[in-house]
Design a protein around this motif. Structure first.
Motif, PDB file in Angstrom:
ATOM      1  N   ASP A 109       0.848  -1.187   0.000  1.00  0.00           N
ATOM      2  CA  ASP A 109       0.000   0.000   0.000  1.00  0.00           C
ATOM      3  C   ASP A 109       0.886   1.239   0.000  1.00  0.00           C
ATOM      4  N   LEU A 110       0.695   2.112  -0.990  1.00  0.00           N
ATOM      5  CA  LEU A 110       1.522   3.301  -1.124  1.00  0.00           C
ATOM      6  C   LEU A 110       1.022   4.473  -0.296  1.00  0.00           C
ATOM      7  N   ASP A 111      -0.111   4.316   0.382  1.00  0.00           N
ATOM      8  CA  ASP A 111      -0.614   5.371   1.252  1.00  0.00           C
ATOM      9  C   ASP A 111       0.355   5.543   2.428  1.00  0.00           C
ATOM     10  N   HIS A 115       0.092   1.300   6.426  1.00  0.00           N
ATOM     11  CA  HIS A 115       1.187   0.373   6.158  1.00  0.00           C
ATOM     12  C   HIS A 115       0.618  -1.041   6.051  1.00  0.00           C
ATOM     13  N   GLU A 116       0.226  -1.405   4.838  1.00  0.00           N
ATOM     14  CA  GLU A 116      -0.369  -2.715   4.586  1.00  0.00           C
ATOM     15  C   GLU A 116       0.301  -3.362   3.378  1.00  0.00           C
ATOM     16  N   VAL A 117       0.327  -4.684   3.370  1.00  0.00           N
ATOM     17  CA  VAL A 117       0.886  -5.449   2.263  1.00  0.00           C
ATOM     18  C   VAL A 117      -0.089  -6.560   1.889  1.00  0.00           C
ATOM     19  N   VAL A 118      -0.007  -6.992   0.643  1.00  0.00           N
ATOM     20  CA  VAL A 118      -0.842  -8.090   0.148  1.00  0.00           C
ATOM     21  C   VAL A 118       0.043  -9.310  -0.073  1.00  0.00           C
ATOM     22  N   ASP A 158       1.822   0.652  11.253  1.00  0.00           N
ATOM     23  CA  ASP A 158       0.582   1.321  10.851  1.00  0.00           C
ATOM     24  C   ASP A 158       0.001   2.069  12.057  1.00  0.00           C
ATOM     25  N   PRO A 159      -0.523   3.280  11.858  1.00  0.00           N
ATOM     26  CA  PRO A 159      -1.067   4.047  12.988  1.00  0.00           C
ATOM     27  C   PRO A 159      -2.197   3.339  13.720  1.00  0.00           C
ATOM     28  N   GLY A 180       2.913   5.543  11.904  1.00  0.00           N
ATOM     29  CA  GLY A 180       2.941   5.908  10.488  1.00  0.00           C
ATOM     30  C   GLY A 180       4.327   6.084   9.914  1.00  0.00           C
ATOM     31  N   SER A 181       5.366   5.844  10.708  1.00  0.00           N
ATOM     32  CA  SER A 181       6.748   5.908  10.237  1.00  0.00           C
ATOM     33  C   SER A 181       7.298   4.491  10.185  1.00  0.00           C
TER      34      SER A 181
END
Length: 274
Positions: A109-111, A115-118, A158-159, A180-181
Motif C-alpha cells: 500500500d503506497l498510502d 502500512h499494509e501489504v498483500v 501502521d497508525p 505511520g513511520s
C-alpha cells in the motif's frame, strides 16, 4: 636487322644497357602508379568498407552479448539474494517452533498513513484473520483480511496497529504503537521512573493471545525524560525489515495449526533425518 641482333647479343652478354633500362624504369614508374591507381583505390575502398562492416557487426554482436550477460548476472544476483533470504527464513522457522508458511508479497500500500501489504496466500492455505506475520528478524504485523488466494496484512508501524510487548531485560510490559513511520514505534505511558534504556530488546509479551510470546519486535532507540510530564517519551526501532522483506512467514499458534496446509519446517526436517 643484323645490327640490332648483334647489339642485343652484346647487351645480353656484357649488360651495357642495364643502366639505361634502370633509368627508364625509374622514369616510367610514376606513370605505372597513375595507371594502376583506380584499380588499387577500388580494392582499398572495398577492403575498407568490408572491414568496417565486419567491425560494426562484431561490435553489435559483442554489445548484445554484453547486455545478455549483464541481465543474466543481475538475475543470478537476485536469485542469490532470494536464496539468502529464504535461508534466513528457514533458520527463523526453526527458531519459531510453531507451524509456519512462507508467503511472498504481491503489493504494498503506497498510502503513507496505511502500512499494509498483500500476500500470495489465502484461506485455501489456511490463513486466518489476526494471524501473526514475521520475517527472519522479528514481527512484521498481522493479517487483517483474508481472501481465497490472497491476504492483506497490517504492519506494526501502521497508525492503527498496537502490539503488547515487554522489555526482554527486566520483563517491563508496555504497548508498541505504530505512528505511520516505517522505522519507529511509540511506547506510551511509561513512567519516568521505569527501568528502560536505549538498546533494550522488546519482545512480544503474549498478552491478548494474538502474538505468541517471545518474538522480537524492536529495540529501544530513544528515551526522553521530562520532569514536567508524568510519562517518558520512548521510541523503538522495529527489527523486522518492513520496507525490504519480500518473503515472510505466516505463523500458526500450536492450538490453531491447520492440518495439511501450513508447512512445519522443524517437523519436516525431523522426518527427513534418518
Amino acid at each position: 636487322m643484323l645490327a640490332s641482333v648483334a647489339l642485343m647479343t652484346l647487351d645480353h652478354r656484357q649488360q651495357h644497357l642495364e643502366s639505361l633500362r634502370s633509368a627508364l624504369s625509374v622514369a616510367v614508374y610514376p606513370l605505372q602508379l597513375v595507371v594502376d591507381l583506380p584499380n588499387s583505390f577500388g580494392e582499398w575502398l572495398h577492403e575498407s568498407f568490408a572491414t568496417r562492416r565486419h567491425l560494426a557487426e562484431e561490435n553489435a554482436r559483442l554489445h548484445t552479448e554484453h547486455l545478455v550477460l549483464k541481465a543474466e548476472l543481475q538475475k543470478l544476483s537476485a536469485l542469490q539474494a532470494e536464496n539468502l533470504r529464504l535461508r534466513e527464513l528457514l533458520d527463523s522457522s526453526f527458531k519459531v517452533g510453531e507451524r509456519v508458511l512462507i508467503a511472498e508479497l504481491l503489493s504494498v500500500d503506497l498510502d503513507p498513513y496505511r502500512h499494509e501489504v498483500v500476500l500470495n496466500k489465502g484461506s485455501r492455505q489456511g490463513v486466518f484473520d489476526g494471524q501473526p506475520l514475521v520475517d527472519a528478524n522479528g514481527i512484521m504485523g498481522q493479517v487483517v483480511h483474508v481472501g481465497p488466494f490472497t491476504a492483506t496484512a497490517m504492519l506494526i508501524t501502521d497508525p492503527a496497529h498496537a502490539i503488547p510487548v515487554q522489555v526482554n531485560r527486566n520483563g517491563l510490559r508496555t504497548i508498541a504503537l505504530g505512528i505511520g513511520s516505517i522505522d519507529r514505534l511509540s511506547l506510551p505511558h511509561i513512567p519516568n521512573s521505569a527501568d528502560i534504556q536505549v538498546g533494550d530488546l522488546l519482545v512480544s509479551s503474549g498478552l491478548g493471545g494474538r502474538f505468541p510470546h517471545g518474538y522480537p519486535v524492536g529495540v529501544v532507540s530513544k528515551v526522553q525524560l521530562d520532569p514536567g510530564q508524568a510519562f517518558a517519551r520512548v521510541v523503538a526501532r522495529p527489527l523486522a525489515e518492513l520496507d525490504r522483506s519480500r518473503e515472510v512467514l505466516l505463523v500458526w499458534p500450536a492450538r490453531r495449526a491447520p492440518a495439511g496446509t501450513a508447512s512445519d519446517a522443524a517437523d519436516e526436517a525431523a522426518e527427513a533425518t534418518p
